[in-house]
Scaffold this active site. Structure first.
Site, short mmCIF file in Angstrom:
data_model
loop_
_atom_site.label_atom_id
_atom_site.label_comp_id
_atom_site.label_asym_id
_atom_site.label_seq_id
_atom_site.Cartn_x
_atom_site.Cartn_y
_atom_site.Cartn_z
N LYS A 83 0.85 -1.20 0.00
CA LYS A 83 0.00 0.00 0.00
C LYS A 83 0.88 1.24 0.00
O LYS A 83 1.86 1.30 0.75
CB LYS A 83 -0.85 0.02 1.26
CG LYS A 83 -2.20 -0.68 1.12
CD LYS A 83 -2.95 -0.56 2.42
CE LYS A 83 -4.43 -0.63 2.25
NZ LYS A 83 -5.12 -0.45 3.54
O1 G3P Z 1 -8.10 -0.11 5.33
C1 G3P Z 1 -8.55 1.09 4.84
C2 G3P Z 1 -9.99 1.36 5.14
O2 G3P Z 1 -10.80 0.31 4.64
C3 G3P Z 1 -10.28 1.72 6.56
O3 G3P Z 1 -11.65 1.79 6.82
O4 G3P Z 1 -13.47 1.96 8.44
O5 G3P Z 1 -11.18 2.73 9.10
O6 G3P Z 1 -12.53 4.03 7.47
P1 G3P Z 1 -12.23 2.67 8.04
#
Ligand code: G3P
Length: 224
Positions: A83
């Site tokens: 990433k």
């Molecule tokens: O991993 C990246 C993303 O999917 C994180 O999600 O729920 O922390 O906004 P969130």
């Protein structure tokens, strides 16, 4: 559309893998920190459970550091994807890693302009953060739709990976806009199974099967 799980929990990844619908895993430093284990051991275990792409995020933000960590991650397992954030440093790292044949997932994408850079720079995946845009009062799915439309105009090969999904409607909308991948928490993947009519229907079928079984047993017993 591919289903990825957004977690570093071995238990959750094993459960999703056992359903046969898991195409990949996305991790981030927040998920990894929750597990309290050595990064390498954890990622190698995840990669051995799920043969699909497993996104691993560097722990630094400068290009040289990301390249160094990304090269190391790529030695951990053949299905590792690195990433990189959509910053000038991240895109520099992406170019260098890509030149070495290492796939990258461009993360923390919140605008179409950023998504265009991710595609032009050769990202394997671009990750728009739907839920976080919704949290900020914007429409996250609108961004996913725009990225899919713009990429189609130019035939970009970068796959659109809808991230930060919070509920099943986000997954359904991702499929309707033609997004390539949806990464979701375990809870959301479980929720995709749910429909009250399924529960009611199954309960009735099982009750009928039980009733027939006991009627037949009674008849058999009566016959001696
Ligand atoms: O991993 C990246 C993303 O999917 C994180 O999600 O729920 O922390 O906004 P969130």
């Amino acid at each position: 559309m591919e289903f990825f799980i957004d977690t570093a929990s071995i238990e959750e990844i094993r459960a999703a893998q056992s359903w046969g619908i898991l195409d990949g895993v996305t991790t981030n430093p927040t998920h990894v920190a929750k597990e309290g284990r050595e990064h390498k051991d954890l990622i190698q275990e995840i990669c051995s459970i799920c043969p699909g792409p497993v996104s691993v995020e560097p722990t630094v933000a400068d290009a040289q550091g990301m390249i160094r960590e990304g090269e190391e991650f790529a030695t951990w397992a053949p299905n590792v994807v690195v990433k990189v954030p959509i910053t000038p440093e991240g895109v520099r790292a992406l170019r260098a890693l890509r030149a070495k044949g290492i796939r990258c997932n461009v993360t923390l994408v919140f605008s179409l302009a950023q998504a265009l850079i991710a595609a032009k720079a050769g990202g394997t995946y671009v990750s728009p953060f739907v839920g976080r845009l919704d949290d900020a009062g914007a429409d996250g799915m609108e961004l996913v739709r725009d990225i899919c439309d713009a990429y189609r105009h130019y035939g970009f090969e970068t796959k659109v990976l809808a991230a930060s999904l919070r509920h099943p409607v986000h997954v359904i909308q991702s499929a309707l806009v033609g997004c390539h991948v949806a990464t979701m928490p375990f809870r959301v993947m479980e929720q995709l199974f749910n429909h009250p009519m399924t529960d009611i229907g199954l309960e009735k079928f099982l009750a009928d099967a039980r009733r027939l079984k006991s009627e037949l047993e009674i008849r058999r017993a009566a016959r001696g």
